[in-house]
Design a protein around this motif. Structure first.
Motif, short mmCIF file in Angstrom:
data_model
loop_
_atom_site.label_atom_id
_atom_site.label_comp_id
_atom_site.label_asym_id
_atom_site.label_seq_id
_atom_site.Cartn_x
_atom_site.Cartn_y
_atom_site.Cartn_z
N LYS A 1 22.36 148.63 -18.61
CA LYS A 1 22.37 147.73 -19.77
C LYS A 1 22.88 146.34 -19.37
CE LYS A 1 22.86 150.87 -23.70
NZ LYS A 1 23.76 151.33 -24.80
N LYS A 2 23.90 146.31 -18.54
CA LYS A 2 24.45 145.03 -18.09
C LYS A 2 23.43 144.27 -17.25
CE LYS A 2 28.39 143.04 -15.61
NZ LYS A 2 29.64 143.35 -14.84
N SER A 3 22.72 144.97 -16.38
CA SER A 3 21.72 144.32 -15.53
C SER A 3 20.55 143.80 -16.34
CB SER A 3 21.22 145.31 -14.46
OG SER A 3 22.28 145.80 -13.67
N LEU A 4 20.07 144.60 -17.29
CA LEU A 4 18.92 144.18 -18.10
C LEU A 4 19.27 143.03 -19.03
CD1 LEU A 4 17.49 147.70 -19.00
CD2 LEU A 4 16.52 146.06 -17.39
N LYS A 5 20.49 143.04 -19.55
CA LYS A 5 20.90 141.97 -20.45
C LYS A 5 20.95 140.62 -19.74
CE LYS A 5 24.62 140.60 -23.61
NZ LYS A 5 25.96 140.98 -24.18
N ARG A 6 21.38 140.62 -18.50
CA ARG A 6 21.54 139.37 -17.76
C ARG A 6 20.25 138.91 -17.10
NH1 ARG A 6 26.71 138.89 -14.07
NH2 ARG A 6 27.58 138.58 -16.15
N HIS A 7 19.44 139.83 -16.60
CA HIS A 7 18.29 139.44 -15.79
C HIS A 7 16.95 139.80 -16.42
CE1 HIS A 7 20.93 138.52 -12.37
NE2 HIS A 7 21.57 139.61 -12.67
N GLY A 8 16.94 140.57 -17.50
CA GLY A 8 15.68 140.97 -18.09
C GLY A 8 15.12 142.21 -17.41
N PRO A 9 14.04 142.77 -17.95
CA PRO A 9 13.49 144.02 -17.39
C PRO A 9 12.69 143.78 -16.12
CG PRO A 9 12.15 143.27 -19.23
CD PRO A 9 13.31 142.33 -19.15
N ALA A 10 12.53 144.85 -15.35
CA ALA A 10 11.74 144.82 -14.11
C ALA A 10 10.50 145.68 -14.29
CB ALA A 10 12.56 145.32 -12.93
N ASP A 11 9.44 145.34 -13.56
CA ASP A 11 8.20 146.11 -13.66
C ASP A 11 8.33 147.49 -13.02
OD1 ASP A 11 7.06 143.91 -14.88
OD2 ASP A 11 6.32 143.09 -12.99
N GLU A 12 9.12 147.58 -11.96
CA GLU A 12 9.30 148.84 -11.25
C GLU A 12 10.76 148.96 -10.83
OE1 GLU A 12 7.56 151.21 -7.30
OE2 GLU A 12 6.86 149.19 -7.82
N ILE A 13 11.34 150.14 -11.01
CA ILE A 13 12.74 150.38 -10.67
C ILE A 13 12.80 151.53 -9.68
CG2 ILE A 13 15.02 151.00 -11.54
CD1 ILE A 13 14.26 149.78 -14.21
N MET A 14 13.20 151.23 -8.47
CA MET A 14 13.28 152.21 -7.40
C MET A 14 14.70 152.78 -7.35
SD MET A 14 11.58 153.67 -4.90
CE MET A 14 10.19 152.54 -4.78
N THR A 15 14.83 154.09 -7.40
CA THR A 15 16.13 154.75 -7.36
C THR A 15 16.06 155.94 -6.42
OG1 THR A 15 15.72 156.33 -9.16
CG2 THR A 15 16.48 154.13 -9.79
N GLU A 16 17.25 156.50 -6.15
CA GLU A 16 17.29 157.78 -5.46
C GLU A 16 17.10 158.88 -6.50
OE1 GLU A 16 22.16 158.10 -5.50
OE2 GLU A 16 21.08 157.82 -3.62
N LYS A 17 17.21 160.14 -6.08
CA LYS A 17 16.91 161.25 -6.97
C LYS A 17 18.11 161.73 -7.77
CE LYS A 17 13.04 162.85 -4.17
NZ LYS A 17 12.42 163.99 -3.44
N ARG B 1 21.38 130.78 -11.25
CA ARG B 1 20.29 131.70 -10.92
C ARG B 1 19.60 132.20 -12.18
NH1 ARG B 1 18.82 134.99 -6.65
NH2 ARG B 1 17.72 136.89 -7.24
N VAL B 2 20.38 132.58 -13.18
CA VAL B 2 19.80 133.11 -14.42
C VAL B 2 19.09 132.01 -15.20
CG1 VAL B 2 20.33 134.19 -16.62
CG2 VAL B 2 21.47 134.99 -14.55
N GLU B 3 19.72 130.85 -15.32
CA GLU B 3 19.10 129.75 -16.06
C GLU B 3 17.84 129.24 -15.38
OE1 GLU B 3 22.11 126.85 -16.44
OE2 GLU B 3 23.33 128.00 -17.87
N GLY B 4 17.83 129.27 -14.06
CA GLY B 4 16.64 128.84 -13.33
C GLY B 4 15.57 129.89 -13.23
N ARG B 5 15.85 131.08 -13.82
CA ARG B 5 14.89 132.19 -13.81
C ARG B 5 14.44 132.53 -12.40
NH1 ARG B 5 10.95 130.87 -19.04
NH2 ARG B 5 12.64 130.84 -20.61
N ARG B 6 15.43 132.56 -11.50
CA ARG B 6 15.12 132.90 -10.12
C ARG B 6 15.29 134.38 -9.82
NH1 ARG B 6 18.71 128.55 -6.94
NH2 ARG B 6 20.07 128.93 -8.72
N SER B 7 15.62 135.17 -10.85
CA SER B 7 15.73 136.61 -10.66
C SER B 7 14.34 137.24 -10.65
CB SER B 7 16.57 137.23 -11.78
OG SER B 7 17.87 136.70 -11.77
N SER B 8 14.09 138.08 -9.68
CA SER B 8 12.78 138.71 -9.56
C SER B 8 12.65 139.86 -10.56
CB SER B 8 12.59 139.24 -8.13
OG SER B 8 11.38 139.96 -8.03
N HIS B 9 11.46 140.02 -11.13
CA HIS B 9 11.19 141.09 -12.08
C HIS B 9 10.07 142.01 -11.58
CE1 HIS B 9 13.72 139.20 -15.14
NE2 HIS B 9 13.20 138.05 -14.75
#
Length: 234
Positions: free
Chosen positions: A125-141, A69-77
């Protein structure tokens, strides 16, 4: 130098091992259920054998799925959804952090014993290192998310809103079904391994049958099974 087959010291065929691991990881079955189902197919193993196969090959299969998945760059950003769910282990509360993209694919699962900024920062940090940054990050409060994102310099990408994080909430449902079938988890290390392996396998076989036509769903399911049978093949 090429690596040898991970199945070379086992009497059972790779097809049987993959089938046993898939049954246990993909469906909320107990080891006794897996043993009985394999017995219906004239495969005689005990539940301890199935458990040993799971411990030995589950992480290998999940690691290969994640690598492809990571090598194929199939992770959504485009948009990520971050959420955590609490789990009881011998009376102590632990937290399973999960990052999910806008299509419901689980990107990362991480287990901690706390819910503070330090735990959120380590998970992100673990998520960003493996998949790269995302344009928008939705979280709870939860304040831990905002503090961790500001430390990473991407606090402006965080968005919060009521009912907008249902993608992450829905990703907890397969995990809760497994927790009930196992009568809860016993160790934090086992919880981390189980969450990571099952998330990868769930992504692998998740075909969104509610939004796909029957022919497309059957084609995707057949392709997933064919790819599964080729995991860890030399």
């Amino acid at each position: 130098m090429t690596k040898g087959s991970p199945f070379r010291y086992f009497k059972a065929s790779p097809e049987i091992i993959r089938l046993a691991v898939m049954m246990y990881v993909r469906f909320p079955l107990a080891l006794r259920n897996v043993e009985d189902l394999l017995h219906e197919r004239a495969i005689d193993i005990c539940q301890k054998t199935a458990w040993f196969w799971l411990l030995r090959f589950g992480p290998l299969f999940a690691g290969e799925i994640r690598s492809r998945r990571v090598e194929g760059r199939r992770s959504s950003h485009w948009r990520w959804h971050l959420d955590e769910v609490f789990v009881k282990i011998y009376g102590g509360t632990h937290y399973v952090w999960r990052a999910v993209d806008q299509e419901g694919e689980v990107l990362e699962s991480f287990v901690t014993s706390t819910r503070d900024r330090k735990a959120a920062l380590k998970f992100q940090k673990k998520s960003l290192k493996r998949h790269g940054p995302a344009d928008e990050i939705m979280t709870e409060k939860l304040c831990s998310y905002g503090a961790a994102l500001r430390d990473l310099g991407i606090g402006d990408r965080q968005t919060t809103g009521r009912w907008e994080n249902n993608r992450a909430e829905n990703s907890h449902q397969p995990f809760r079904r497994r927790e009930r079938s196992m009568s809860r988890f016993r160790r934090m290390r086992g919880l981390q391994k189980s969450a990571a392996v099952r998330a990868s396998v769930h992504n692998f076989f998740n075909s969104e049958r509610t939004i796909s036509s029957r022919p497309n769903f059957k084609a995707n399911r057949t392709a997933a099974r064919a790819e599964w049978r080729g995991l860890c093949a030399v």
